[in-house]
Scaffold this motif. Structure first.
Motif, PDB file in Angstrom:
ATOM      1  N   VAL A 164      81.995  -2.488   5.505  1.00  0.00           N
ATOM      2  CA  VAL A 164      82.046  -3.312   6.710  1.00  0.00           C
ATOM      3  C   VAL A 164      80.732  -3.133   7.461  1.00  0.00           C
ATOM      4  O   VAL A 164      80.452  -2.047   7.971  1.00  0.00           O
ATOM      5  N   ASN A 165      79.938  -4.187   7.500  1.00  0.00           N
ATOM      6  CA  ASN A 165      78.678  -4.161   8.243  1.00  0.00           C
ATOM      7  C   ASN A 165      78.945  -4.644   9.668  1.00  0.00           C
ATOM      8  O   ASN A 165      78.952  -5.841   9.957  1.00  0.00           O
ATOM      9  N   ASP A 166      79.192  -3.687  10.563  1.00  0.00           N
ATOM     10  CA  ASP A 166      79.514  -4.010  11.949  1.00  0.00           C
ATOM     11  C   ASP A 166      78.419  -3.538  12.905  1.00  0.00           C
ATOM     12  O   ASP A 166      78.610  -3.526  14.114  1.00  0.00           O
ATOM     13  N   ILE A 167      77.274  -3.158  12.380  1.00  0.00           N
ATOM     14  CA  ILE A 167      76.208  -2.649  13.240  1.00  0.00           C
ATOM     15  C   ILE A 167      75.744  -3.770  14.173  1.00  0.00           C
ATOM     16  O   ILE A 167      75.496  -4.890  13.735  1.00  0.00           O
ATOM     17  N   TRP A 168      75.589  -3.441  15.452  1.00  0.00           N
ATOM     18  CA  TRP A 168      75.189  -4.433  16.442  1.00  0.00           C
ATOM     19  C   TRP A 168      74.247  -3.784  17.442  1.00  0.00           C
ATOM     20  O   TRP A 168      73.048  -3.846  17.277  1.00  0.00           O
ATOM     21  N   GLY A 169      74.784  -3.152  18.462  1.00  0.00           N
ATOM     22  CA  GLY A 169      73.928  -2.434  19.399  1.00  0.00           C
ATOM     23  C   GLY A 169      73.105  -3.301  20.314  1.00  0.00           C
ATOM     24  O   GLY A 169      72.098  -2.844  20.859  1.00  0.00           O
ATOM     25  N   GLY A 170      73.502  -4.580  20.489  1.00  0.00           N
ATOM     26  CA  GLY A 170      72.658  -5.473  21.251  1.00  0.00           C
ATOM     27  C   GLY A 170      73.164  -5.879  22.621  1.00  0.00           C
ATOM     28  O   GLY A 170      72.541  -6.723  23.279  1.00  0.00           O
TER      29      GLY A 170
ATOM     30  N   HIS B 261      71.584  -3.084   0.881  1.00  0.00           N
ATOM     31  CA  HIS B 261      70.657  -2.718  -0.190  1.00  0.00           C
ATOM     32  C   HIS B 261      71.065  -1.407  -0.853  1.00  0.00           C
ATOM     33  O   HIS B 261      71.062  -1.289  -2.086  1.00  0.00           O
ATOM     34  N   TYR B 262      71.421  -0.432  -0.054  1.00  0.00           N
ATOM     35  CA  TYR B 262      71.749   0.882  -0.616  1.00  0.00           C
ATOM     36  C   TYR B 262      73.220   1.013  -1.029  1.00  0.00           C
ATOM     37  O   TYR B 262      73.527   1.736  -1.985  1.00  0.00           O
ATOM     38  N   ALA B 263      74.119   0.330  -0.342  1.00  0.00           N
ATOM     39  CA  ALA B 263      75.546   0.548  -0.591  1.00  0.00           C
ATOM     40  C   ALA B 263      76.117  -0.311  -1.710  1.00  0.00           C
ATOM     41  O   ALA B 263      77.071   0.108  -2.387  1.00  0.00           O
ATOM     42  N   LEU B 264      75.553  -1.486  -1.932  1.00  0.00           N
ATOM     43  CA  LEU B 264      76.186  -2.396  -2.876  1.00  0.00           C
ATOM     44  C   LEU B 264      76.163  -1.918  -4.325  1.00  0.00           C
ATOM     45  O   LEU B 264      77.131  -2.164  -5.064  1.00  0.00           O
ATOM     46  N   PRO B 265      75.142  -1.226  -4.812  1.00  0.00           N
ATOM     47  CA  PRO B 265      75.245  -0.714  -6.178  1.00  0.00           C
ATOM     48  C   PRO B 265      76.452   0.207  -6.387  1.00  0.00           C
ATOM     49  O   PRO B 265      77.080   0.177  -7.450  1.00  0.00           O
ATOM     50  N   LEU B 266      76.774   1.002  -5.390  1.00  0.00           N
ATOM     51  CA  LEU B 266      77.950   1.865  -5.497  1.00  0.00           C
ATOM     52  C   LEU B 266      79.222   1.033  -5.437  1.00  0.00           C
ATOM     53  O   LEU B 266      80.161   1.254  -6.212  1.00  0.00           O
ATOM     54  N   LEU B 267      79.279   0.055  -4.550  1.00  0.00           N
ATOM     55  CA  LEU B 267      80.472  -0.780  -4.443  1.00  0.00           C
ATOM     56  C   LEU B 267      80.728  -1.567  -5.718  1.00  0.00           C
ATOM     57  O   LEU B 267      81.878  -1.783  -6.108  1.00  0.00           O
ATOM     58  N   LEU B 268      79.667  -1.960  -6.416  1.00  0.00           N
ATOM     59  CA  LEU B 268      79.818  -2.791  -7.611  1.00  0.00           C
ATOM     60  C   LEU B 268      80.192  -2.008  -8.863  1.00  0.00           C
ATOM     61  O   LEU B 268      80.424  -2.614  -9.910  1.00  0.00           O
ATOM     62  N   ARG B 269      80.268  -0.705  -8.751  1.00  0.00           N
ATOM     63  CA  ARG B 269      80.661   0.076  -9.940  1.00  0.00           C
ATOM     64  C   ARG B 269      82.072  -0.256 -10.409  1.00  0.00           C
ATOM     65  O   ARG B 269      82.385  -0.140 -11.596  1.00  0.00           O
ATOM     66  N   ARG B 270      82.926  -0.628  -9.483  1.00  0.00           N
ATOM     67  CA  ARG B 270      84.300  -0.986  -9.816  1.00  0.00           C
ATOM     68  C   ARG B 270      84.541  -2.431  -9.379  1.00  0.00           C
ATOM     69  O   ARG B 270      84.065  -2.841  -8.326  1.00  0.00           O
ATOM     70  N   PRO B 271      85.301  -3.191 -10.151  1.00  0.00           N
ATOM     71  CA  PRO B 271      85.592  -4.567  -9.743  1.00  0.00           C
ATOM     72  C   PRO B 271      86.504  -4.586  -8.517  1.00  0.00           C
ATOM     73  O   PRO B 271      87.259  -3.649  -8.266  1.00  0.00           O
ATOM     74  N   GLY B 272      86.406  -5.655  -7.761  1.00  0.00           N
ATOM     75  CA  GLY B 272      87.310  -5.837  -6.637  1.00  0.00           C
ATOM     76  C   GLY B 272      86.789  -5.392  -5.293  1.00  0.00           C
ATOM     77  O   GLY B 272      87.533  -5.392  -4.304  1.00  0.00           O
ATOM     78  N   GLY B 273      85.515  -5.002  -5.216  1.00  0.00           N
ATOM     79  CA  GLY B 273      84.957  -4.541  -3.951  1.00  0.00           C
ATOM     80  C   GLY B 273      84.891  -5.649  -2.910  1.00  0.00           C
ATOM     81  O   GLY B 273      84.835  -6.842  -3.231  1.00  0.00           O
ATOM     82  N   LEU B 274      84.884  -5.239  -1.650  1.00  0.00           N
ATOM     83  CA  LEU B 274      84.875  -6.182  -0.534  1.00  0.00           C
ATOM     84  C   LEU B 274      83.779  -5.819   0.450  1.00  0.00           C
ATOM     85  O   LEU B 274      83.654  -4.656   0.858  1.00  0.00           O
ATOM     86  N   VAL B 275      82.986  -6.811   0.860  1.00  0.00           N
ATOM     87  CA  VAL B 275      81.985  -6.654   1.915  1.00  0.00           C
ATOM     88  C   VAL B 275      82.363  -7.575   3.064  1.00  0.00           C
ATOM     89  O   VAL B 275      82.604  -8.775   2.852  1.00  0.00           O
ATOM     90  N   VAL B 276      82.427  -7.011   4.265  1.00  0.00           N
ATOM     91  CA  VAL B 276      82.754  -7.786   5.459  1.00  0.00           C
ATOM     92  C   VAL B 276      81.569  -7.735   6.412  1.00  0.00           C
ATOM     93  O   VAL B 276      81.197  -6.660   6.889  1.00  0.00           O
ATOM     94  N   GLU B 277      80.980  -8.887   6.656  1.00  0.00           N
ATOM     95  CA  GLU B 277      79.880  -9.016   7.611  1.00  0.00           C
ATOM     96  C   GLU B 277      80.463  -9.439   8.956  1.00  0.00           C
ATOM     97  O   GLU B 277      80.967 -10.557   9.102  1.00  0.00           O
ATOM     98  N   MET B 278      80.392  -8.547   9.934  1.00  0.00           N
ATOM     99  CA  MET B 278      80.964  -8.829  11.246  1.00  0.00           C
ATOM    100  C   MET B 278      79.975  -9.595  12.114  1.00  0.00           C
ATOM    101  O   MET B 278      78.799  -9.221  12.211  1.00  0.00           O
TER     102      MET B 278
END
Length: 304
Positions: free
Chosen positions: A99-105, A139-156
């Motif tokens: 979950v990419n929820d970084i904001w800080g703005g 960039h850094y997290a997706l290679p780990l997430l893709l090791r197994r099928p079914g991963g989910l990325v949520v852009e907030m």
């Protein structure tokens, strides 16, 4: 209670407060191990200078039934993000939900004024915090997430693709930041879909975050007192509502049907049947279009 995410590992990047905290807690309630990151810790506050910390969020995750792990991380620093992902790999060997929820703005944008009137340093930092952090983390997290099928990325983000396409959102830098994250989810959908994972953009409605409650001088237990000042605040929702949206997506074996799409907490509540903490189902973005933006008086009948 059912814990459909038992054994799953999630990273909620930007989980100190607000939507990130609500998402982390609901993923924990569903049984997940949740890594929570941010820059505010019990030892050191960020420039927000607020009391919420990532350790507090991790404790709430564990109390909800999951396993919360706080890792102080500045997502503008690639080395820190790389170390975070390496730690998750070492400790868990997998990543199922990002979950990419970084904001800080919140303190960096103006509510009015043009791009040439806006403080340039603040505007550029807002873009870095809202967009660059997401790219670095993916960039850094997706290679780990893709090791197994079914991963989910949520852009907030804030606003659906349909709403933001037709509406100017606050000011130049804010509008650009939120539109960029929507497009990021679309692009990631093209890259992740053929590799067995799913990316979506997700927006809460009018969020009763800690900062929003403070702004109106109310607490969660008396938030309706703010309606005398801002009647349309009646459509607002807790951070746990969008958290339940993420948990429902993560537990859905057919989540790939949403790949690349822009979603909202209110629309997903209609799909999955979850409610906010008070048992209601606020549908803020439909309400904005049909009630608030048309100048009608505040009335949430049929919208929550």
């Amino acid at each position: 209670m059912s814990q459909p995410l038992k054994g799953k590992v999630a990273l909620v990047a930007g989980a100190t407060r607000g939507a990130g905290r609500g998402i982390a807690v609901e993923l924990g309630a569903a049984g997940a191990t949740v890594y929570v990151t941010g820059r505010s810790t019990r030892a050191r506050r960020s420039e927000y200078d607020r009391p919420e910390t990532i350790e507090d969020t991790a404790d709430l995750v564990t109390e909800a039934g999951g396993h919360g792990i706080a890792v102080p991380t500045d997502h503008l620093e690639p080395a820190q993000v790389r170390a975070l992902v390496e730690r998750i790999d070492t400790e868990q060997g997998r990543l199922d939900v990002l979950v990419n929820d970084i904001w800080g703005g919140e303190k960096l944008f103006a509510w009015d004024g043009t791009v040439w009137e806006h403080d340039l340093d603040n505007g550029l930092r807002l873009l870095r915090l809202a967009v660059e952090t997401h790219a670095i983390t993916s960039h850094y997290a997706l290679p780990l997430l893709l090791r197994r099928p079914g991963g989910l990325v949520v852009e907030m983000t804030d606003g659906t693709a349909d709403y933001n396409r037709d509406h100017y959102r606050v000011s130049f830098f804010y509008d650009l930041a939120k539109a960029s994250v929507l497009r990021m989810a679309f692009a990631l959908g093209h890259e992740l879909g053929p590799r067995g994972a799913t990316a979506v953009a997700l927006t809460p409605g009018w969020l009763r975050s800690e900062m929003m409650l403070d702004h109106f001088g109310v607490r969660e237990d008396n938030w309706r007192d703010a309606l005398t000042e801002v009647p349309h605040f009646a459509i607002s929702e807790t951070p746990r509502y969008v958290g339940r949206a993420v948990a429902a997506l993560a537990a859905d074996p057919d989540v790939a049907r949403f790949n690349g799409e822009s979603l909202s907490s209110g629309s997903l509540a209609q799909v999955y049947g979850f409610t906010d903490l008070d048992g209601s189902r606020p549908d803020a973005w439909r309400y904005l279009v049909e009630v608030q933006d048309t100048g009608k008086p505040a009335d949430t009948t049929g919208y929550r």
